[in-house]
Design a protein around this motif. Structure first.
Motif, PDB file in Angstrom:
ATOM      1  N   MET A  19      39.675  52.562  48.305  1.00  0.00           N
ATOM      2  CA  MET A  19      38.365  52.168  47.785  1.00  0.00           C
ATOM      3  C   MET A  19      38.457  51.008  46.793  1.00  0.00           C
ATOM      4  N   ARG A  20      39.698  50.682  46.369  1.00  0.00           N
ATOM      5  CA  ARG A  20      39.952  49.608  45.401  1.00  0.00           C
ATOM      6  C   ARG A  20      39.286  49.914  44.054  1.00  0.00           C
ATOM      7  N   LEU A  21      39.425  51.171  43.627  1.00  0.00           N
ATOM      8  CA  LEU A  21      38.880  51.529  42.327  1.00  0.00           C
ATOM      9  C   LEU A  21      39.690  50.858  41.226  1.00  0.00           C
ATOM     10  N   HIS A  22      39.096  50.781  40.030  1.00  0.00           N
ATOM     11  CA  HIS A  22      39.734  50.109  38.899  1.00  0.00           C
ATOM     12  C   HIS A  22      40.177  51.147  37.871  1.00  0.00           C
ATOM     13  N   GLY A  23      40.861  50.642  36.861  1.00  0.00           N
ATOM     14  CA  GLY A  23      41.333  51.531  35.812  1.00  0.00           C
ATOM     15  C   GLY A  23      42.676  52.159  36.163  1.00  0.00           C
ATOM     16  N   SER A  24      42.963  53.245  35.506  1.00  0.00           N
ATOM     17  CA  SER A  24      44.257  53.907  35.654  1.00  0.00           C
ATOM     18  C   SER A  24      44.208  54.955  36.767  1.00  0.00           C
ATOM     19  N   PHE A  25      45.166  54.859  37.682  1.00  0.00           N
ATOM     20  CA  PHE A  25      45.256  55.882  38.730  1.00  0.00           C
ATOM     21  C   PHE A  25      45.574  57.246  38.125  1.00  0.00           C
ATOM     22  N   THR A  26      46.392  57.263  37.094  1.00  0.00           N
ATOM     23  CA  THR A  26      46.768  58.538  36.466  1.00  0.00           C
ATOM     24  C   THR A  26      45.542  59.253  35.919  1.00  0.00           C
TER      25      THR A  26
ATOM     26  N   GLY B 246      35.276  51.086  31.835  1.00  0.00           N
ATOM     27  CA  GLY B 246      35.559  50.983  30.403  1.00  0.00           C
ATOM     28  C   GLY B 246      36.675  50.029  30.054  1.00  0.00           C
ATOM     29  N   ARG B 247      37.068  49.175  30.962  1.00  0.00           N
ATOM     30  CA  ARG B 247      38.141  48.228  30.664  1.00  0.00           C
ATOM     31  C   ARG B 247      37.642  47.136  29.712  1.00  0.00           C
TER      32      ARG B 247
ATOM     33  N   THR C 189      29.365  46.635  29.563  1.00  0.00           N
ATOM     34  CA  THR C 189      29.248  48.034  29.092  1.00  0.00           C
ATOM     35  C   THR C 189      27.906  48.658  29.446  1.00  0.00           C
ATOM     36  N   THR C 190      27.118  47.982  30.260  1.00  0.00           N
ATOM     37  CA  THR C 190      25.776  48.496  30.571  1.00  0.00           C
ATOM     38  C   THR C 190      25.828  49.867  31.237  1.00  0.00           C
ATOM     39  N   VAL C 191      26.747  50.006  32.191  1.00  0.00           N
ATOM     40  CA  VAL C 191      26.833  51.276  32.922  1.00  0.00           C
ATOM     41  C   VAL C 191      27.196  52.413  31.973  1.00  0.00           C
ATOM     42  N   LEU C 192      28.197  52.213  31.134  1.00  0.00           N
ATOM     43  CA  LEU C 192      28.602  53.266  30.205  1.00  0.00           C
ATOM     44  C   LEU C 192      27.490  53.572  29.200  1.00  0.00           C
TER      45      LEU C 192
ATOM     46  N   TYR D 148      29.389  54.992  26.236  1.00  0.00           N
ATOM     47  CA  TYR D 148      29.989  53.843  25.563  1.00  0.00           C
ATOM     48  C   TYR D 148      30.669  54.307  24.270  1.00  0.00           C
ATOM     49  N   GLY D 149      31.911  53.869  24.113  1.00  0.00           N
ATOM     50  CA  GLY D 149      32.669  54.243  22.922  1.00  0.00           C
ATOM     51  C   GLY D 149      33.325  55.605  23.001  1.00  0.00           C
ATOM     52  N   THR D 150      33.208  56.279  24.136  1.00  0.00           N
ATOM     53  CA  THR D 150      33.803  57.607  24.300  1.00  0.00           C
ATOM     54  C   THR D 150      35.186  57.474  24.932  1.00  0.00           C
TER      55      THR D 150
END
Length: 629
Positions: A483-490, A570-571, A576-579, A585-587
């Motif tokens: 799916m080519r998701l972003h962020g950390s796989f872990t 959250g990268r 940051t609109t979605v968060l 946001y900030g969590t």
């Protein structure tokens, strides 16, 4: 005569010889036993009043009557599972405390609680290793004992046959009954109590099972069964009978001439007994069912319950039974003798005073249960099929979808992350069924002292969660990278694994709490649907009314979903609109993962508490009526 007594010429002398004559079994005596009425669904009865009887080693006895639940409750009292209001249960001349009684008696339920993916010999080996301390017997002695049991019960030639599932039948119903008895015999008990051994069997199979029980008794073990009407071939092997009507004794003594003579005196209105016209077993139950003569074709009409019970209590035979029961209960020489089997005989060594330590219980559970589960295609398939299918669907439907950073595509990614979070919860229905089916076996094995709740829970959750961790990593790879998701796989995998784990724990916990399987399934659906409203998707967290604000704080879906959203959007440097829209946001994503872990830990703690106090298994309200031979 006392049913256990059936004192034949020379038996009185044997009793005086004391413990040496009782080395192969133990007498069990009931004196004025009263059992409270039960209102439990499926086993309601009006209780038992003033029952006195005695059972000696080397004989097969039947407790019978028109109400199966009453007969079963007497058997449960003898085993120490059903408390008596007053009276005493004595084993081999000593007062029988519940703990001690359970160590020298073996109780076989009316339903078979075997492990489906074990073979006949595997089931017996599992039972022997769990019931006996690890160093109490050599491997050669264990094999000799198991071989003796297999031959005694007529299971030779079937050692490698699997018990079987509904989808893949294995051994027959008759062989299952015999194997259940073999499981009880591995600890070499002094007393074997069997609840309705012929339930669900045809007439020839019923007779064969009773003959096998008679062969066990002939080796010096005391064998008592609770049953309804028996076919002539099965009834013929009985050494004595306790006939109950309305919770009171209508007869206690030997079968044959003595039984016929007693009821002929007690019920002079009965026509003369003719064995050529009606078997004695059916004739006896015609009498016990007398208040409802239309239920029997013979049309016998005897006295009512009180008259039959009074006629017995006033008979000289009943007085002799009371005297013999008092004599047996007061004998000091009838102390249990623990010794191993010798010369292929069933001794009475019983289970050791020491219980297998926790580490040994776990080792044996992993050896006998987990090793077989991992080789069983069905066990594996039911745990992965639904998740595999949905993973393939999501992977192909959202192929490279996250690579599109267009704001219009945000709704697609938010939606798929929501579905990935939600699906493991609905998969909990499968795990609910696992415990419902296994609960009777769990309760029986726990009662038998094979292991405690802690050992079973550690074993089962280790088995389930380690397998879930490995397979969830595979599924996470199949989702995250295509799916080519972003962020950390872990982070993605850990969040998914904890959601997967909570679904497992939720299914097991509801199955343990609910009184019926149907109610457990309904409760799972209600809980998940209720949680959907407060996860921050159907209504944003900021828009939830303040009187419901406590709910979204205890919604595990919110934390799993939130961790995945923060990981995706959250990268540093990203919009940051979605968060902000989802109040994230900030969590910290790791804080949400920590909350998920707390939910799993809390569920495990609740499951442990429920199982610790669990005494009855969940059941299906739709019952299959089995014909008793």
């Amino acid at each position: 005569m006392c049913p256990g007594a059936l004192l034949k010429p020379g038996d009185e002398e044997d009793l005086e010889l004391g413990k040496e004559q009782w080395a192969g079994g133990a007498s069990i005596t009931l004196q004025d036993v009263h059992v409270a009425p039960s209102i439990a669904p499926g086993c309601a009865h009006g209780g038992v009043s003033g029952l006195t009887a005695a059972f000696l080693p080397g004989h097969l006895y039947a407790i019978t009557g028109p109400l199966p639940a009453v007969c079963s409750s007497v058997l449960g009292t003898m085993a120490g599972y059903v408390p008596c209001v007053s009276g005493s249960v004595t084993i081999s001349g000593g007062g029988a405390r519940d703990a001690a009684r359970r160590r020298i008696t073996a109780f076989v339920d009316s339903f078979d609680t075997l492990v489906p993916n074990l073979t006949v010999m595997g089931q017996l080996q599992y039972a022997l290793n769990m019931a006996c301390p690890p160093r109490s017997m050599s491997e050669a002695a264990k094999q000799s004992r198991l071989t003796d049991i297999v031959e005694l019960l007529g299971l030779d030639g079937r050692q490698s046959a699997k018990v079987g599932f509904a989808y893949a039948p294995g051994i027959s119903a008759e062989e299952m009954r015999l194997l259940s008895m073999g499981v009880a015999l591995v600890a070499s008990p002094a007393v074997v109590l069997v609840d309705h051994p012929t339930l669900g069997l045809d007439l020839p199979a019923s007779a064969r099972v009773m003959r096998r029980l008679a062969a066990v008794a002939a080796r010096g073990t005391t064998v008592v069964v609770a049953c309804g009407p028996l076919p002539a071939g099965a009834y013929a092997v009985l050494g004595g009978v306790v006939a109950l009507q309305g919770g009171r004794a209508a007869y206690v003594g030997a079968t044959g001439e003595e039984l016929v003579a007693h009821f002929t005196r007690a019920c002079p209105q009965l026509p003369p007994f003719n064995s050529a016209q009606i078997p004695e077993s059916e004739w006896l139950h015609d009498i016990l069912d007398a208040p409802q003569p239309d239920r029997r074709s013979s049309g016998l009409r005897a006295a009512n319950t009180a008259e039959l019970a009074d006629a017995w209590s006033e008979s000289p035979v009943a007085k002799a039974v009371e005297q013999q029961a008092a004599q047996l209960a007061g004998m000091g020489g009838g102390k249990m003798v623990k010794k191993p089997w010798r010369d292929g005989r069933l001794g009475c060594c019983g289970r050791s005073d020491s219980v297998n330590p926790l580490w040994m219980q776990l080792l044996l559970l992993f050896k006998h249960r987990t090793a077989n589960n991992l080789r069983d295609p069905y066990w594996l398939l039911v745990r992965i099929l639904d998740k595999t299918l949905f993973t393939l669907l999501i992977m192909t439907l959202y192929w490279h979808q996250a690579a599109d950073l267009d704001p219009v595509n945000v709704s697609n990614i938010v939606s798929v992350l929501w579905m990935i979070t939600l699906l493991p919860g609905f998969s909990a229905a499968a795990y609910l069924g696992f415990l419902v089916l296994e609960m009777p076996g769990l309760l029986r094995e726990r009662k038998a002292g094979w292991y405690g709740t802690t050992a079973w829970l550690v074993h089962r959750m280790t088995e389930e969660l380690v397998y879930a961790a490995a397979y969830s990593a595979v599924l996470a790879c199949a989702l995250f990278f295509p799916m080519r998701l972003h962020g950390s796989f872990t982070v993605f995998w850990v969040a998914y694994f904890l959601s997967y784990s909570f679904g497992i724990v939720l299914g097991y916990t509801l199955a343990a709490i609910a009184p019926t399987a149907e109610l457990a399934g309904a409760a799972l659906s209600y809980i998940l649907i209720f949680l959907l409203w407060f996860a921050g998707v159907l209504i944003l967290t900021a828009d939830i009314r303040k009187w419901w604000s406590w709910m979204y704080r205890i919604d595990y879906l919110r934390y799993c979903y939130g961790a995945m959203l923060i990981n995706e959007y959250g990268r540093p440097g990203w919009d940051t609109t979605v968060l902000a829209q989802y109040s994230l946001y900030g969590t910290s994503k790791w804080r949400f993962i920590g909350y998920e872990a707390l939910f799993v830990a809390g569920g495990l703690l609740l499951l442990a508490v429920v199982l610790h106090f669990k005494r009855t298994a969940p059941r299906y309200r739709i019952q299959i009526q089995l014909r008793q031979g």
